[in-house]
Design a protein around this motif. Structure first.
Motif, PDB file in Angstrom:
ATOM      1  N   PHE A   1     -13.352 -11.480 -17.684  1.00 54.65           N
ATOM      2  CA  PHE A   1     -13.889 -12.272 -16.952  1.00 54.65           C
ATOM      3  C   PHE A   1     -14.692 -11.034 -16.173  1.00 54.65           C
ATOM      4  O   PHE A   1     -16.181 -11.492 -15.754  1.00 54.65           O
TER       5      PHE A   1
ATOM      6  N   LEU B   1     -12.496 -21.536  -9.847  1.00 56.05           N
ATOM      7  CA  LEU B   1     -13.424 -20.662 -10.438  1.00 56.05           C
ATOM      8  C   LEU B   1     -15.004 -21.685 -11.042  1.00 56.05           C
ATOM      9  O   LEU B   1     -16.265 -20.821 -10.417  1.00 56.05           O
ATOM     10  N   LEU B   2     -14.444 -21.944 -11.792  1.00 54.27           N
ATOM     11  CA  LEU B   2     -15.980 -22.955 -12.285  1.00 54.27           C
ATOM     12  C   LEU B   2     -16.629 -24.081 -11.197  1.00 54.27           C
ATOM     13  O   LEU B   2     -18.256 -23.659 -11.704  1.00 54.27           O
ATOM     14  N   THR B   3     -16.447 -24.019 -10.975  1.00 52.96           N
ATOM     15  CA  THR B   3     -16.593 -25.609  -9.302  1.00 52.96           C
ATOM     16  C   THR B   3     -17.611 -23.681  -8.959  1.00 52.96           C
ATOM     17  O   THR B   3     -19.175 -23.961  -8.709  1.00 52.96           O
TER      18      THR B   3
ATOM     19  N   GLN C   1     -25.113 -20.726  -9.283  1.00 53.29           N
ATOM     20  CA  GLN C   1     -25.499 -21.309 -10.336  1.00 53.29           C
ATOM     21  C   GLN C   1     -26.851 -22.570  -9.503  1.00 53.29           C
ATOM     22  O   GLN C   1     -28.068 -22.185  -9.134  1.00 53.29           O
TER      23      GLN C   1
ATOM     24  N   VAL D   1      -9.172 -22.212 -12.530  1.00 55.27           N
ATOM     25  CA  VAL D   1      -9.837 -22.520 -13.828  1.00 55.27           C
ATOM     26  C   VAL D   1     -11.150 -23.673 -13.195  1.00 55.27           C
ATOM     27  O   VAL D   1     -12.250 -23.045 -12.924  1.00 55.27           O
ATOM     28  N   PRO D   2     -10.645 -24.640 -12.882  1.00 60.90           N
ATOM     29  CA  PRO D   2     -11.468 -25.418 -12.169  1.00 60.90           C
ATOM     30  C   PRO D   2     -11.762 -25.441 -11.441  1.00 60.90           C
ATOM     31  O   PRO D   2     -13.504 -25.380 -10.863  1.00 60.90           O
TER      32      PRO D   2
ATOM     33  N   TRP E   1     -18.529 -21.275 -10.028  1.00 58.13           N
ATOM     34  CA  TRP E   1     -19.845 -20.850 -10.099  1.00 58.13           C
ATOM     35  C   TRP E   1     -20.968 -21.716 -10.094  1.00 58.13           C
ATOM     36  O   TRP E   1     -21.571 -21.441 -10.802  1.00 58.13           O
ATOM     37  N   PHE E   2     -20.171 -23.059 -11.003  1.00 56.11           N
ATOM     38  CA  PHE E   2     -21.535 -23.831 -10.870  1.00 56.11           C
ATOM     39  C   PHE E   2     -22.331 -23.837  -9.731  1.00 56.11           C
ATOM     40  O   PHE E   2     -23.046 -23.798  -9.489  1.00 56.11           O
TER      41      PHE E   2
END
Length: 374
Positions: free
Chosen positions: A108, A166-168, A174, A163-164, A170-171
């Protein structure tokens, strides 16, 4: 011409390392690969190989060397062997699970270094807390049976919790980046559109000024002053997001006055404007239809040319109306360029806050622009 294959080497090395590590761990009996499940085996292999290759690619792109990559995975192999050799009979091996988490965090870090660096304390906190709870549940709750029946699901699920999150994040990053990119693109487009305002007008005015100076006309000083004021407004005020409407009106009036000096023919120009106004407007916006009226209206008419323009405020909106006659036989295809410029600027400056009507009827061209207050 030879192709540069170095940028693809990570995606050759990655699968090779992944395959070697799987064989090694299976050899020391740390994992068991089902012989008949070729679909799940293939998908699992591709999943690991892709992320390992991507991490190696990012590392090499930043100046890393293949020797260090090999050394890193060699150390990893030694650690895996040691864990498997000394603790192979320990179910839900704590060291192996912590090693896997560390391995994924390392990947990562190499894949998204800026994101990892920005949220490092959050990442460390989430995974550190999960690891501490897992170690407590696995080693200090009394027996493996109690862990298996009570704590196992919660302990292992906590490793999935970040995971959710960090994904949130990251999005979200972006989305912010995309929004900033759109804003910068809009600024660049607007700067380009502004740079297209009136270049030939200033050139023509300078030519007229030269003629006035040569003939020692008394009009020359006034032309110089008006041209200087217009250039100052274009260069300095044109950079602002909003300017007082009265300053934009003064700019239009100077433009009209300088044009009057150019023509030997009679041109009827009427410009109605409010005596007092506190409204603001995007700069260099109303000049476009006015410039269009002179260039494609007055200059096409041998006689009887007119321009009727007005600016007024009505129910929290600014209304600009301008009409001019033109010679339909000499109408140029270039006529739409200025108005296309205006449409693009309105989309950037007044999205969903404007109304533009363009009418052409019996030799008269009319533009009606309404700008609504935000």
């Amino acid at each position: 011409m030879k192709k540069d294959w170095t940028k693809y080497q990570a995606f050759v090395i990655g699968p090779a390392i992944t395959y070697a590590m799987i064989l090694f761990m299976e050899y020391i009996d740390l994992i068991r690969v089902p012989s008949g499940a070729w679909i799940s085996n293939t998908l699992g292999f591709l999943f690991y190989a892709f992320f390992i290759s991507l991490a190696i690619h990012k590392y090499l792109a930043k100046g890393g060397s293949l020797i260090r990559v090999g050394a890193g995975f060699g150390i990893l192999a030694i650690v895996i062997f040691s864990i498997g050799y000394f603790t192979s009979n320990l179910q839900d091996n704590p060291l192996m699970i912590l090693l896997m988490i560390s391995f994924w965090l390392m990947l990562f870090y190499f894949i998204l270094p800026e994101f990892f660096q920005k949220y490092r304390w959050l990442i460390v906190g989430l995974y550190g807390g999960s690891a501490l709870f897992f170690l407590y549940a696995r080693l200090f709750t009394g027996s493996f049976e109690l862990y298996e029946s009570t704590y196992k699901v919660w302990a292992l699920s906590l490793f999935l919790l970040p995971v959710p999150v960090l994904l949130t994040l990251w999005f979200y990053e972006q989305w912010k980046w995309f929004r900033t990119l759109k804003a910068e693109k809009a600024k660049a487009e607007l700067a380009l559109l502004r740079s297209q305002v009136n270049p030939h007008f200033f050139f023509n005015t300078l030519n007229n000024l030269y003629s006035l100076v040569v003939h020692q006309s008394d009009k020359a000083p006034d032309v110089i002053l008006k041209l200087s004021d217009m250039m100052r407004y274009t260069i300095y005020e044109g950079k602002k997001d909003r300017v007082p409407l009265k300053e934009e009106i003064e700019y239009l009036q100077r433009y009209i006055d300088l044009h009057k000096i150019r023509y030997q023919k009679e041109v009827v120009i009427k410009f109605e404007k409010p005596e007092e106004t506190e409204a603001t407007i995007a700069p260099l916006l109303l000049i476009l239809p006015l410039e269009n009226a002179f260039k494609h209206g007055v200059e096409t008419m041998r006689e009887g040319a007119f321009i009727h323009a007005s600016v007024f405020e009505d129910d929290k909106k600014i209304v600009f109306r301008i009409s001019n006659n033109f010679d339909e036989q000499t109408e140029e295809t270039e006529k739409g360029i200025g108005l296309e410029n205006l449409k693009k600027r309105l989309e950037l400056l007044y999205p969903d806050q404007h109304k533009l009507e363009i009418e052409k009827e019996e030799g008269v061209f009319t533009v009606i622009l309404e700008l609504y207050e935000s």
